[in-house]
Design an enzyme around this catalytic site. Structure first.
Site, PDB file in Angstrom:
ATOM      1  N   ARG A  41     -22.432  67.908  24.678  1.00 21.99           N
ATOM      2  CA  ARG A  41     -22.305  67.361  26.038  1.00 21.99           C
ATOM      3  C   ARG A  41     -20.829  67.335  26.417  1.00 21.99           C
ATOM      4  O   ARG A  41     -19.958  67.545  25.595  1.00 21.99           O
ATOM      5  CB  ARG A  41     -22.919  65.955  26.101  1.00 21.99           C
ATOM      6  CG  ARG A  41     -22.408  65.089  24.959  1.00 21.99           C
ATOM      7  CD  ARG A  41     -22.174  63.667  25.311  1.00 21.99           C
ATOM      8  NE  ARG A  41     -21.190  63.488  26.339  1.00 21.99           N
ATOM      9  CZ  ARG A  41     -19.864  63.551  26.142  1.00 21.99           C
ATOM     10  NH1 ARG A  41     -19.349  63.811  24.948  1.00 21.99           N
ATOM     11  NH2 ARG A  41     -19.029  63.356  27.137  1.00 21.99           N
ATOM     12  N   GLY A  42     -20.583  67.001  27.706  1.00 24.76           N
ATOM     13  CA  GLY A  42     -19.222  67.067  28.223  1.00 24.76           C
ATOM     14  C   GLY A  42     -19.017  68.455  28.817  1.00 24.76           C
ATOM     15  O   GLY A  42     -19.405  69.463  28.199  1.00 24.76           O
ATOM     16  N   ALA A  43     -18.433  68.503  30.008  1.00 20.68           N
ATOM     17  CA  ALA A  43     -18.440  69.748  30.787  1.00 20.68           C
ATOM     18  C   ALA A  43     -17.854  70.957  30.040  1.00 20.68           C
ATOM     19  O   ALA A  43     -18.515  72.006  29.955  1.00 20.68           O
ATOM     20  CB  ALA A  43     -17.724  69.511  32.121  1.00 20.68           C
ATOM     21  N   GLN A 181     -21.671  56.886  25.798  1.00 22.99           N
ATOM     22  CA  GLN A 181     -20.652  57.862  25.385  1.00 22.99           C
ATOM     23  C   GLN A 181     -19.297  57.189  25.161  1.00 22.99           C
ATOM     24  O   GLN A 181     -18.508  57.635  24.332  1.00 22.99           O
ATOM     25  CB  GLN A 181     -20.505  58.958  26.453  1.00 22.99           C
ATOM     26  CG  GLN A 181     -21.677  59.929  26.525  1.00 22.99           C
ATOM     27  CD  GLN A 181     -22.707  59.504  27.551  1.00 22.99           C
ATOM     28  OE1 GLN A 181     -22.887  58.328  27.815  1.00 22.99           O
ATOM     29  NE2 GLN A 181     -23.401  60.469  28.121  1.00 22.99           N
ATOM     30  N   ASP A 222     -17.177  66.637  35.927  1.00 23.49           N
ATOM     31  CA  ASP A 222     -18.251  67.618  35.673  1.00 23.49           C
ATOM     32  C   ASP A 222     -18.265  68.726  36.711  1.00 23.49           C
ATOM     33  O   ASP A 222     -18.697  69.850  36.425  1.00 23.49           O
ATOM     34  CB  ASP A 222     -19.602  66.916  35.623  1.00 23.49           C
ATOM     35  CG  ASP A 222     -19.697  66.089  34.347  1.00 23.49           C
ATOM     36  OD1 ASP A 222     -19.249  64.933  34.365  1.00 23.49           O
ATOM     37  OD2 ASP A 222     -20.157  66.643  33.335  1.00 23.49           O
ATOM     38  N   ASN A 232     -18.536  62.919  38.314  1.00 25.55           N
ATOM     39  CA  ASN A 232     -18.320  62.552  36.909  1.00 25.55           C
ATOM     40  C   ASN A 232     -19.388  61.527  36.538  1.00 25.55           C
ATOM     41  O   ASN A 232     -20.224  61.136  37.362  1.00 25.55           O
ATOM     42  CB  ASN A 232     -16.898  62.011  36.704  1.00 25.55           C
ATOM     43  CG  ASN A 232     -16.536  61.881  35.229  1.00 25.55           C
ATOM     44  OD1 ASN A 232     -16.733  62.814  34.456  1.00 25.55           O
ATOM     45  ND2 ASN A 232     -16.050  60.729  34.810  1.00 25.55           N
TER      46      ASN A 232
HETATM   47  O1  MRU Z   1     -23.745  63.393  30.430  1.00 25.83           O
HETATM   48  P1  MRU Z   1     -22.475  63.810  29.743  1.00 25.83           P
HETATM   49  O2  MRU Z   1     -22.165  63.005  28.532  1.00 25.83           O
HETATM   50  O3  MRU Z   1     -22.434  65.308  29.495  1.00 25.83           O
HETATM   51  O4  MRU Z   1     -21.349  63.499  30.820  1.00 25.83           O
HETATM   52  C1  MRU Z   1     -20.013  63.829  30.516  1.00 25.83           C
HETATM   53  C2  MRU Z   1     -19.032  63.349  31.512  1.00 25.83           C
HETATM   54  O5  MRU Z   1     -19.362  62.825  32.543  1.00 25.83           O
HETATM   55  C3  MRU Z   1     -17.594  63.648  31.201  1.00 25.83           C
HETATM   56  O6  MRU Z   1     -16.769  62.656  31.735  1.00 25.83           O
HETATM   57  C4  MRU Z   1     -17.217  64.993  31.835  1.00 25.83           C
HETATM   58  O7  MRU Z   1     -18.128  65.986  31.460  1.00 25.83           O
HETATM   59  C5  MRU Z   1     -15.849  65.412  31.455  1.00 25.83           C
HETATM   60  S1  MRU Z   1     -15.805  65.932  29.747  1.00 25.83           S
HETATM   61  C6  MRU Z   1     -14.261  66.557  29.394  1.00 25.83           C
END
Ligand code: MRU
Length: 322
Positions: A41-43, A181, A222, A232
């Site tokens: 997970r995370g963009a 998270q 995101d 985000n």
């Molecule tokens: O649902 P997730 O855990 O994938 O969400 C992640 C986020 O919102 C992060 O803040 C975003 O992707 C930036 S990661 C460098």
């Protein structure tokens, strides 16, 4: 995220902080499952995992139509982080040159991630230190660290760079309901870095900003629309509203690949809705229903700065990313 023996390998983030387990993804369905259950997970990490998923489809030996069908399913596995679609499309664009070219493109994206994050982190640390006296207290939300990328991190990468300059007094990590998270992953990474931190409930964040208990808010993104609106993790917007109210800088750290020129404004960003069971857990009464949007959109006028590997954009002053 890594590419080992022609397979994507990820840390199963659902098990952290209690267990650090790597898993090798053997099929396109396993890649999609890992993305959807947030094992990866995370963009930026989603982008690299998606790209390697297409590389895996190439290596599994189907014809071009099979690879494209698998790629379309990977691309649609989560809707909000544009990095996933962006990276899948980058790999697909090389398919006409043959599977080896597509695999090389995916591995190239993997290898480029660390340098991109270091560059944006140093730029962000410079920008913040020019405006905020240190050592500073930082508020962050969700996890935008190395775990959300391949290495170093984006928002937490800026924190890492500031920390190496002895510029951080403490980080307040919002716990980030419902999947935690912040409490699980950001706290884990801050501990590994040796940065002093405390976890706060999400509801504490905005008032901590207005009470000036923090000097700067730093978050990831995101998807960033062409006008500078920022999607985000749900719960980011209250921090931005509070920061604008008292003049605390609200900084978004993200690679250029998170900027989506095809999305004119935040209104056009699709917000993922996840299973209500994530919210209800064991504590809600039987029969209770939940609404579980995974992201929110912070309007551009509340965003003091967007920091990428190439530039600083100041949407609150009228700058547009695209
Ligand atoms: O649902 P997730 O855990 O994938 O969400 C992640 C986020 O919102 C992060 O803040 C975003 O992707 C930036 S990661 C460098």
């Amino acid at each position: 995220v890594d590419w080992v023996g022609d397979r994507p390998v990820i840390i199963d983030q659902t098990l952290l902080p209690h267990e650090l387990r790597m898993i090798s993804l053997e099929t396109v369905d396993e890649v999609i499952d890992a993305i959807q259950r947030l094992a990866v997970r995370g963009a930026p990490a989603l982008g690299v995992a998606g790209a390697l998923g297409v590389a895996l489809a190439c290596r599994l030996g189907g014809d071009e139509a099979d690879v494209r069908a698998g790629a379309a399913r990977i691309r649609a596995a989560r809707p909000t982080a544009v990095n996933l679609a962006w990276a899948v499309d980058r790999v697909l664009a090389r398919l006409p040159d043959g599977p080896d070219a597509a695999v090389a493109e995916a591995v190239g994206l993997l290898e480029a991630d660390a340098a991109i994050n270091r560059a944006l982190s140093e730029r962000g640390a410079d920008w913040i230190q020019a405006r905020v006296a240190g050592p500073m207290a930082v508020q962050t939300h969700c996890n935008a660290g190395a775990l959300a990328c391949v290495e170093w991190g984006t928002a937490l990468g800026v924190v890492r760079s500031l920390h190496l300059r002895r510029g951080v007094r403490e980080v307040f990590a919002d716990e980030t309901r419902p999947l935690l998270q912040g409490a699980r992953l950001t706290a884990y990474e801050l501990g590994e870095m040796g940065v002093p931190y405390r976890i706060v409930v999400d509801g504490a964040g905005a008032s901590m900003v207005t009470r000036r208990l923090v000097d700067v808010v730093i978050v990831g993104a995101d998807r960033i629309a062409a006008n500078g609106d920022v999607a985000n993790k749900i719960g980011t917007l209250p921090l931005a509203l509070a920061a604008a109210r008292v003049g605390v800088p609200f900084v978004v750290a993200a690679p250029e690949s998170t900027i989506d020129p095809a999305t004119p404004s935040g209104d056009a960003i699709r917000i993922e809705e996840r299973d209500g069971a994530e919210v209800l857990g064991a504590s809600a009464p039987a029969g209770a229903r939940a609404y579980n949007p995974a992201f929110d959109v912070t309007p551009a006028d509340l965003v003091t700065a967007i920091v990428t590997q190439d530039r600083i954009i100041e949407p609150a002053r009228g700058d547009r990313p695209a």
